[in-house]
Design an enzyme around this catalytic site. Structure first.
Site, PDB file in Angstrom:
ATOM      1  N   CYS A 184     -97.162  22.992 -44.267  1.00  0.00           N
ATOM      2  CA  CYS A 184     -97.941  22.510 -43.122  1.00  0.00           C
ATOM      3  C   CYS A 184     -99.398  22.251 -43.467  1.00  0.00           C
ATOM      4  O   CYS A 184    -100.171  21.815 -42.597  1.00  0.00           O
ATOM      5  CB  CYS A 184     -97.817  23.496 -41.971  1.00  0.00           C
ATOM      6  SG  CYS A 184     -96.092  23.827 -41.535  1.00  0.00           S
ATOM      7  N   HIS A 322    -105.452  25.210 -36.357  1.00  0.00           N
ATOM      8  CA  HIS A 322    -104.031  25.039 -36.712  1.00  0.00           C
ATOM      9  C   HIS A 322    -103.199  25.408 -35.493  1.00  0.00           C
ATOM     10  O   HIS A 322    -102.261  24.701 -35.161  1.00  0.00           O
ATOM     11  CB  HIS A 322    -103.695  25.913 -37.911  1.00  0.00           C
ATOM     12  CG  HIS A 322    -102.323  25.679 -38.453  1.00  0.00           C
ATOM     13  ND1 HIS A 322    -101.911  24.455 -38.935  1.00  0.00           N
ATOM     14  CD2 HIS A 322    -101.251  26.505 -38.571  1.00  0.00           C
ATOM     15  CE1 HIS A 322    -100.656  24.537 -39.321  1.00  0.00           C
ATOM     16  NE2 HIS A 322    -100.230  25.767 -39.119  1.00  0.00           N
ATOM     17  N   HIS A 355     -95.549  20.618 -33.460  1.00  0.00           N
ATOM     18  CA  HIS A 355     -96.001  20.932 -34.818  1.00  0.00           C
ATOM     19  C   HIS A 355     -95.347  19.935 -35.770  1.00  0.00           C
ATOM     20  O   HIS A 355     -94.141  19.979 -35.991  1.00  0.00           O
ATOM     21  CB  HIS A 355     -95.596  22.363 -35.167  1.00  0.00           C
ATOM     22  CG  HIS A 355     -96.209  22.896 -36.428  1.00  0.00           C
ATOM     23  ND1 HIS A 355     -96.502  22.099 -37.512  1.00  0.00           N
ATOM     24  CD2 HIS A 355     -96.589  24.147 -36.776  1.00  0.00           C
ATOM     25  CE1 HIS A 355     -97.033  22.831 -38.469  1.00  0.00           C
ATOM     26  NE2 HIS A 355     -97.094  24.086 -38.037  1.00  0.00           N
TER      27      HIS A 355
END
Length: 427
Positions: A184, A322, A355
């Protein structure tokens, strides 16, 4: 920064997200304070623990999607030929092509930019769940040269660097290619790498960004086994920094940028959208799927990015977190942000678009253009009851009007990979 140092600016941006195709769709959705997380449409998810996602609107065929978004760059029938060859089975490849085309077109790139480098972040998921059916029937696991099927059995749906290869061929680029697979953190690292190439003189122009899609049975099933997604099949499943947060919502899409040396960009008449002022990476060295609880290494990434930009923490007017909506990640990141920046406005867009995994850092950098283009800081969808365990200045669901000169975006990946990137306003 020395006055003689080359500066990296963004002159083109493209995006594909749950809000639709195009960076305008993304920014319009965020500016309206909307969320695009909804029930999964692309496959039957009724029996899965996770049944909602930030899913890109379903298209008729991948070939048509690519043909419509790449337009004149393709020869007649080329997209259909790619589809017949299996090159477009992987949705993230299609998303990456579309976002890159928008960025390249928006920057006004042409023959003079053919030497551009590529810096692409991609996910590692390469196989379709249905392709494993043959193995269950007793067929051999058969993978031929180059990752293609060597016969009946499981076949890889794409090589890791397939998106970069297709972009190189379609745009006729001759610069070096780098593929980032740092989970990620990949999107942020791809852009940071591009800025590093430009500032040290290794490239004048870099096409950079990331694409990913795990909205498929293998991806959703795998993440569910890890326990990362929220167990609630509701559009507000992901609630970053909220007291009731219980997991993430999977998203998909891409964001790509044309990154180039500032004086060269201005000389050719390109309009810089933002300056990539600083960047840094660190490693937690803690656990594979959990962040370091004290946020120390995340804080170190932010500190080094601020230092790289020759700024102080007080110069940062907004932090795009994040902010996954998981109990552990949000608490650790909040500690790091509070320790370094104090009451700076913070938000996460993951409640709005999900996400995007490897593409998360890229789409969030695209969202960081909202403060510069519209004087708006993105909101945090579904955060209505901020958690005291996250004592930071979280922006609620609505965007916050503000004029800031520097913003910082965090991306943290499995394996403890951290990257922070700072964008600056340009005159």
């Amino acid at each position: 920064m020395k006055n003689t140092e080359r500066r990296a600016v963004i002159t083109g941006v493209g995006a594909v997200s749950a809000f639709g195709v195009g960076v305008s769709a993304l920014l319009d959705g965020l500016a309206a304070g909307r969320s695009a997380v909804r029930p999964i449409q692309s496959f039957e998810a009724r029996t899965f623990p996770t049944r909602v996602a930030g899913e890109v609107p379903v298209v008729e065929t991948n070939a048509r999607f690519v043909r419509d978004t790449l337009g004149a760059w393709l020869h007649p029938g080329e997209a259909e030929a790619w589809e017949r060859a299996g090159l477009l089975r992987d949705r993230k490849v299609c998303f990456g092509l579309a976002a890159a085309a928008e960025a390249w077109r928006g920057a006004g790139c042409g023959e003079g930019e053919r030497a551009a480098a590529l810096s692409i972040g991609l996910g590692l998921e390469q196989a379709f769940l249905e392709d494993f059916a043959a193995a269950l029937d007793g067929s051999a696991l058969c993978i031929g040269p180059g990752g293609h099927a060597g016969g009946e059995g499981v076949r890889f749906r794409s090589r890791v660097d397939l998106c970069a290869e297709l972009l190189r061929d379609v745009l006729g680029l001759s610069g070096p290619i780098a593929s980032h697979v740092s989970a990620c953190a990949a999107g942020g690292m791809a852009v940071a790498h591009a800025a590093a190439l430009v500032t040290r003189g290794a490239a004048d122009v870099v096409l950079a960004g990331a694409a990913d899609s795990m909205v498929n049975p293998l991806g959703v099933g795998g993440m569910s086994r890890l326990g990362a997604p929220s167990p609630r099949a509701e559009p507000d499943a992901c609630r970053p920094f909220d007291k009731k947060r219980d997991g993430l919502a999977i998203g998909e899409g891409a964001a790509m940028f044309v990154v180039e040396e500032e004086s060269r960009a201005r000389a050719r008449g390109a309009r810089p959208l933002a300056r990539i002022a600083g960047w840094a990476t660190t490693q937690d060295a803690y656990r594979a799927t959990a962040p370091r609880p004290d946020g120390a290494r995340a804080q170190a990434a932010m500190e080094r990015a601020v230092r790289r930009a020759n700024l102080t923490p007080g110069d940062i007017g907004y932090v795009n977190a994040h902010g996954t909506g998981t109990p552990l990640n949000d608490a650790a990141e909040a500690k790091a942000i509070r320790a370094l920046f104090g009451p700076v406005p913070v938000s996460s867009i993951k409640g709005a678009v999900g996400h995007l995994m490897a593409a998360a850092g890229a789409i969030e950098l695209a969202a960081c253009l909202l403060p510069f283009t519209r004087d708006l800081l993105p909101g945090t969808a579904h955060c209505t009851d901020p958690d005291p365990e996250c004592p930071i200045a979280v922006i609620g669901p609505e965007p916050l009007p503000a004029r800031v000169d520097h913003v910082l975006s965090n991306s943290f990946g499995f394996g403890g990979q951290n990257v922070s990137v700072i964008l600056g306003r340009v005159a």
